[in-house]
Every structure is written in structure tokens, then in C-alpha cells.
Enzyme design. Structure first.
Site, PDB file in Angstrom:
ATOM      1  CB  SER A   1      -0.941  -0.007   1.202  1.00  0.00           C
ATOM      2  OG  SER A   1      -0.210  -0.097   2.405  1.00  0.00           O
TER       3      SER A   1
ATOM      4  CG  HIS B   1      -3.793  -0.719  -1.889  1.00  0.00           C
ATOM      5  ND1 HIS B   1      -4.252   0.571  -2.049  1.00  0.00           N
ATOM      6  CD2 HIS B   1      -3.521  -0.859  -0.580  1.00  0.00           C
ATOM      7  CE1 HIS B   1      -4.224   1.188  -0.883  1.00  0.00           C
ATOM      8  NE2 HIS B   1      -3.783   0.338   0.033  1.00  0.00           N
TER       9      HIS B   1
ATOM     10  CE  LYS C   1      -7.301   0.608   0.999  1.00  0.00           C
ATOM     11  NZ  LYS C   1      -6.643  -0.300   1.911  1.00  0.00           N
TER      12      LYS C   1
HETATM   13  C1  LIG Z   1      -6.540  -0.239   3.415  1.00  0.00           C
HETATM   14  C2  LIG Z   1      -5.952  -1.512   3.848  1.00  0.00           C
HETATM   15  C3  LIG Z   1      -6.564  -2.301   4.832  1.00  0.00           C
HETATM   16  C4  LIG Z   1      -7.745  -1.809   5.599  1.00  0.00           C
HETATM   17  O1  LIG Z   1      -8.905  -1.941   4.882  1.00  0.00           O
HETATM   18  P1  LIG Z   1     -10.186  -1.112   5.334  1.00  0.00           P
HETATM   19  O2  LIG Z   1     -11.304  -1.808   4.693  1.00  0.00           O
HETATM   20  O3  LIG Z   1      -9.971   0.286   4.864  1.00  0.00           O
HETATM   21  O4  LIG Z   1     -10.225  -1.194   6.837  1.00  0.00           O
HETATM   22  C5  LIG Z   1      -6.025  -3.530   5.109  1.00  0.00           C
HETATM   23  N1  LIG Z   1      -4.936  -3.974   4.483  1.00  0.00           N
HETATM   24  C6  LIG Z   1      -4.294  -3.228   3.560  1.00  0.00           C
HETATM   25  C7  LIG Z   1      -3.079  -3.769   2.890  1.00  0.00           C
HETATM   26  C8  LIG Z   1      -4.781  -1.970   3.218  1.00  0.00           C
HETATM   27  O5  LIG Z   1      -4.151  -1.221   2.332  1.00  0.00           O
END
Ligand SMILES: *Cc1c(COP(=O)(O)O)cnc(C)c1O
Length: 385
Positions: free
Chosen positions: A180, A208, A239
Site C-alpha cells: 500500500s 489495493h 478502495k
Molecule cells: C486499506 C488496507 C486495509 C484496511 O482496509 P479497510 O477496509 O480500509 O479497513 C487492510 N490492508 C491493507 C493492505 C490496506 O491497504
């Protein structure tokens, strides 16, 4: 009680340029957003395919609210397991080529719940050093012994798998697929074969990559021509899917196991119907409109070309996350403000999100950005760097 320690803590953070503040965004997501009263180009959202503001996705949220109500009303294990959960889980499992999917409230909640369900005190987890905070927190909560291997370093992982014996305990490898904050990709094919050889479970976080990588948007597994070879493939819906929530793809038996042991699923109200409805329609769009992914890929190539032209080092991978490493936290935030002054929003990322001394401007690009907008970003960056 004296509250002096609170003010002292905040001052210490401010002195180190590590104080975080919430900015006020007064518009919906899109390539242009209104931040703290100013319209700016948005180069830091994870809304990679523009689905958060897609009228069909918004309408689906409203339709789901009308049919199923505004809330699930309770945990899915009490009275909250509405029909729309099953419909979406069926679609998600088919999309990811897995036999089943289990919806969870968010990626964060999924990771802090599933990892402690899989491993405990007598077990070992092998973790990429740059794994997301939610994965780290899940490992800590599990009380398993955590063995950290160097970022995407297959030799180091191999060494650690060979030398760290768990006795009779379970072994689990945990990694993001598309990282990320660095925008690089884990060597999943090798990790999977090492997991086989060393008798480990695998949990891969595709937060992602879902909707973004692979011909169909299945993620890094598809990018490497793999299907369901990892035990748990985690996807999130906040996302590229333009909604909110997460899902774990696995075998049916593992899904049953997670339903019985994942505390963040058992003890939390289920996702609300609007989020589920929006995700269901977003998934359909991801599967039927490959042009979005094609646009995104063209934008990635275009922007990376522009950035490399002004001396920013970029990877050749077709990923929408482009870090511009600055190093110092204070300078990073100063550059972030300077960009905002030029009408461009790229959030500065500091410790503890990234290691000390690697603060960065983290650029993300979407299928919706125009070439003009990317040109503007590149020339503003050139001016301030
Ligand atoms: C954004 C993210 C999360 C968290 O996900 P949410 O649904 O926003 O809580 C978990 N793991 C990774 C690698 C992320 O980038």
C-alpha cells in the site's frame, strides 16, 4: 486527573512533524475534490476506478437501503445475516475463483480477527517487514511468535522458514500482494511454493490489487496467473470497489472455521445494506467494464513516464501507487502543503505508517484522471522538488 500528558504528547508529535490532523473534504470523491475550502486535484485517494462517485453505485446503495433498511441491526451471527450478504458473497467468490467468500466489516477488522483465529501462542507467523498495520495488529493480538522477513525478499523468507521451527505448532505466512505504501508486488508464486514446502498456511491481503491488477481485476493472484492457491485471499471494498467492507476468500471448511473463531465478525454489527448494495453493483461494473482498468493502466504508464521525466524514480510495475520518497517528515509535510498551495492534493505519509527516514508523498492515480491533470501534477512536483 491531570491532562498535562495529553498536551505534552501532542507537542512532542508536533515538534517531530508527526502531528496528524483531519482535513475537511466538502465534496464527494473524484479527480477533483474540495479540501479545507479549496478545490484541488485529488492524487491520494484509493478510489482507483472512480466507482465511489459512479451514479449506478450510489443508486445501488439507495436501493439496498430501501429493500433491506439502513442497518443490519445486529451481528451476522444474531439476526443480521440479511439475504444481500449471501448474494454478494456468491458474486465475490465467483469473481475471485474461490469456493467461498466471507464478508467482514472492514479490512482492518478482517485482519485483526482472522489472524488470531488461525494462529495462537504455540504458533509462528512469518511477516513481510512492510505489512500493513492491520496485519501487524492481528499478529500481535494472536500472541503467535512473529518472524519478520525482509521486504519481498524470497531468500530471507526461505532462510527463516528453514530455521524457525514451530515444533507441533501451526505456521502462517502473511503478506500484502500489492504493497500500500510502496506500490510494489510480493512474489506470490514463490511464496506459495515455499508455503507448500514448509507446511505453512498463507494469508494474502489484496486490498489495493482488487479490481486493479490482472486482466479481470482479480488482483495479484491473477497477475501471476494463479487462482485459489493461497489459503485466504483478503479483498477490501473501500478502495477500487468504491464502497466499504472486506471479504476473505477461502475453502468452505475454512469459511466455517472463520465464522466460529473470528471475534471481529462474531462481536460486531454486520455491514450496512447500502455498503453491500454499492459493492455488489461496483463488482458488476468491474467485471463488465474492462475499459476502466485499461484507462487506469494507460494513466499509470503516462504518469510514471512524466514523473520519470522530472527525475522521480518509478517502478515499471503497472500499479497506481507511486511513492516519492522524501525522507524527512518535516520536509515531506512542507512539500505536501506547497502542492496544496498549487491546487494539488498528495498526502504526505510519515512514520509509523512507513519506516523512520522514509517519509514520502504517496501519489495514487485513477482511471478518471485526465492527461492535463497528470501534466499539472508533474509540473507542480517539478517546481517544488
Ligand atoms: C486499506 C488496507 C486495509 C484496511 O482496509 P479497510 O477496509 O480500509 O479497513 C487492510 N490492508 C491493507 C493492505 C490496506 O491497504
Amino acid at each position: 486527573m491531570s491532562s498535562g500528558w495529553i498536551k505534552k504528547d501532542l507537542k512532542q508529535l508536533a515538534d517531530k512533524a508527526l502531528l496528524r490532523k483531519l482535513r475537511r473534504v466538502a465534496s464527494m470523491q473524484g479527480p477533483e475534490i474540495e479540501v479545507d475550502g479549496q478545490w484541488v486535484l485529488n492524487f491520494c485517494s484509493n478510489n482507483y476506478l472512480g466507482l465511489a462517485q459512479d451514479p449506478r453505485v450510489i443508486r445501488a446503495a439507495a436501493v439496498a437501503a430501501r429493500k433491506w433498511g439502513a442497518s443490519a441491526g445486529s451481528s451476522r451471527l444474531i439476526a443480521g445475516n440479511l439475504g444481500i450478504f449471501q448474494e454478494l458473497e456468491r458474486d465475490l467468490a465467483a469473481f475471485k475463483c474461490y469456493s467461498s467468500a466471507l464478508l467482514m466489516n472492514s479490512g482492518y477488522q478482517a485482519n485483526v480477527g482472522i489472524i488470531p483465529a488461525l494462529v495462537g501462542e504455540d504458533d509462528v507467523v512469518f511477516s513481510d517487514e512492510y505489512n500493513h498495520a492491520s496485519l501487524i495488529d492481528g499478529m500481535r493480538l494472536s500472541k503467535a511468535r512473529i518472524v519478520i522477513y525482509r521486504h519481498i525478499d524470497r531468500e530471507d523468507l526461505e532462510d527463516k522458514l528453514a530455521s524457525e521451527d514451530s515444533g507441533k505448532g501451526r505456521r502462517l505466512i502473511v503478506t500484502e500482494s500489492l504493497f500500500s505504501m510502496d506500490g510494489d508486488i510480493a512474489p506470490l508464486r514463490e511464496i506459495i511454493s515455499m508455503a507448500w514446502e514448509h507446511n505453512c498456511l498463507t494469508l494474502v491481503d489484496e486490498a489495493h490489487a482488487t479490481g486493479v491488477l490482472g486482466k479481470e481485476g482479480r488482483g495479484v493472484l491473477e497477475y501471476f496467473n494463479l487462482r485459489d492457491e493461497v489459503d485466504i485471499s483478503l479483498g477490501t471494498m473501500g478502495k477500487a470497489m468504491g464502497s466499504f467492507g472486506a471479504f476473505a476468500c477461502s475453502s468452505k471448511a475454512l469459511r466455517d472455521y472463520m465464522i466460529n473463531h473470528t471475534r471481529s465478525l462474531i462481536f460486531s454489527t454486520g455491514l450496512n445494506p447500502p455498503a453491500l448494495g454499492a459493492a455488489k453493483t461496483a463488482l458488476k461494473i468491474i467485471q463488465t467494464e474492462p475499459a476502466r482498468r485499461k484507462n487506469l493502466k494507460e494513466n499509470i504508464v503516462y504518469l510514471k513516464g512524466k514523473l520519470s521525466g522530472i527525475g522521480v524514480s518509478v517502478s515499471p510495475d503497472p500499479v497506481p501507487i507511486i511513492p516519492v520518497i522524501i525522507g524527512d517528515a518535516e520536509r515531506t509535510m512542507k512539500l505536501c502543503e506547497e502542492l496544496l498551495g498549487r491546487g494539488i492534493f498528495v498526502q504526505g505519509i510519515r512514520p509509523p505508517s512507513v519506516p523512520e527516514g522514509t517519509s514520502r508523498l504517496r501519489i495514487t492515480v485513477s482511471s478518471e484522471h485526465t492527461r492535463n491533470q497528470m501534466d499539472e501534477l508533474a509540473s507542480a512536483l517539478k517546481a517544488i522538488l
